[in-house]
Design an enzyme around this catalytic site. Structure first.
Site, PDB file in Angstrom:
ATOM      1  N   LYS A  52      25.985  28.867  41.831  1.00 19.98           N
ATOM      2  CA  LYS A  52      27.493  28.514  41.671  1.00 19.98           C
ATOM      3  C   LYS A  52      27.509  27.322  40.873  1.00 19.98           C
ATOM      4  O   LYS A  52      27.542  26.099  41.105  1.00 19.98           O
ATOM      5  CB  LYS A  52      27.848  28.117  43.111  1.00 19.98           C
ATOM      6  CG  LYS A  52      29.425  27.751  43.397  1.00 19.98           C
ATOM      7  CD  LYS A  52      30.081  28.884  43.416  1.00 19.98           C
ATOM      8  CE  LYS A  52      31.632  28.645  43.606  1.00 19.98           C
ATOM      9  NZ  LYS A  52      32.478  29.871  43.669  1.00 19.98           N
ATOM     10  N   HIS A  74      37.348  45.519  56.575  1.00 22.36           N
ATOM     11  CA  HIS A  74      38.013  43.995  56.917  1.00 22.36           C
ATOM     12  C   HIS A  74      37.233  43.646  58.323  1.00 22.36           C
ATOM     13  O   HIS A  74      37.263  44.398  59.345  1.00 22.36           O
ATOM     14  CB  HIS A  74      39.436  44.339  57.292  1.00 22.36           C
ATOM     15  CG  HIS A  74      39.959  42.876  57.602  1.00 22.36           C
ATOM     16  ND1 HIS A  74      40.030  41.881  56.760  1.00 22.36           N
ATOM     17  CD2 HIS A  74      40.507  42.397  58.706  1.00 22.36           C
ATOM     18  CE1 HIS A  74      40.676  40.838  57.328  1.00 22.36           C
ATOM     19  NE2 HIS A  74      41.168  41.286  58.452  1.00 22.36           N
ATOM     20  N   THR A 129      32.181  35.097  47.101  1.00 24.99           N
ATOM     21  CA  THR A 129      31.102  34.463  47.713  1.00 24.99           C
ATOM     22  C   THR A 129      30.381  35.350  48.941  1.00 24.99           C
ATOM     23  O   THR A 129      29.079  35.462  49.124  1.00 24.99           O
ATOM     24  CB  THR A 129      31.216  32.938  48.505  1.00 24.99           C
ATOM     25  OG1 THR A 129      31.689  32.259  47.324  1.00 24.99           O
ATOM     26  CG2 THR A 129      30.017  32.335  48.970  1.00 24.99           C
TER      27      THR A 129
END
Length: 226
Positions: free
Chosen positions: A36, A207, A15
């Site tokens: 979705k 990250h 997502t």
């Protein structure tokens, strides 16, 4: 153009990357639409069940649709969709999913970026021996693979790629999403992915502590999609 986004596992960031791809296209002035089809783990609201993934995609879509068109099948418990479907008596066969998507996908312009985000991994079971991948085969759309970079991701990426290609579908591109900031030998793992994957790398998303869609979008190159 319509693409299906899948991932190496449930928590690879499908997502997050899907929304970032839409954001990138939106900043280029393109019309965007995120869908979705199936979502578990939805919250009850005064307007019905709502899924955070679907809402995230809607936030980056310039084409406005009713929630039910974006997320036609929603389940409250965060469990495997085929189990939730069995408990509620809802039909999630490939034919049912295709019928729910057909009206939305019909007549889409190639200049638009339309992303259909899957649930789980490539072989998400729909029950009775069927998989969500069958829907993608029927649609015959290219696939974007999100690789959640962590220990074991090379195996997951290669196996998923093999399954997609065995189903006769093209990988339009892949994204390395670094979900584990402590991944050892990160550069070596990324180099291995570059050599093992068949499609172009659309970006390496580091990250991120703030999980900002706009920040992630800056690391993506949608012009490399094939």
């Amino acid at each position: 153009m319509i693409y299906f986004v899948t991932g190496t596992d449930t928590d690879c960031g499908k997502t997050f990357i899907s929304a970032a791809l839409l954001n990138r296209a939106k900043k280029q002035g393109r019309a965007t639409l995120g869908l979705k089809p199936i979502a578990s783990g939805c919250e009850k609201t005064e307007n019905g069940l709502r899924n955070s993934d679907a809402l995230s995609l809607m936030s980056q879509s310039t084409i406005e649709l009713d929630y039910a068109a974006v997320n036609p099948v929603s389940f409250e418990p965060a469990i495997a969709p085929h189990i939730a479907a069995s408990q509620t008596g809802i039909d999630i066969s490939p034919e049912s999913i295709l019928n729910r998507l057909s009206g939305v996908l019909e007549g889409r312009d190639d200049s638009e970026l339309c992303i259909i985000e899957g649930a789980g991994g490539w072989r998400l079971t729909l029950g009775e021996g069927h998989f969500l991948s069958e829907v993608v085969q029927q649609l015959s759309v290219p696939v974007i693979l999100v690789v959640g970079v962590k220990l074991g991701c090379l195996n997951h990426a290669v196996l998923t790629q093999e399954a997609i290609e065995a189903d006769g579908l093209k990988i339009a591109g892949w994204v390395a999403n670094i979900v584990d900031g402590d991944t050892r030998c990160l550069e070596e793992n990324l180099a291995s992915l570059q050599s093992l994957m068949s499609g172009p790398c659309l970006g390496v998303v580091p990250h991120l502590q703030d999980l900002s869609i706009e920040t992630a979008a800056a690391y993506l190159d949608i012009d490399s999609l094939i």
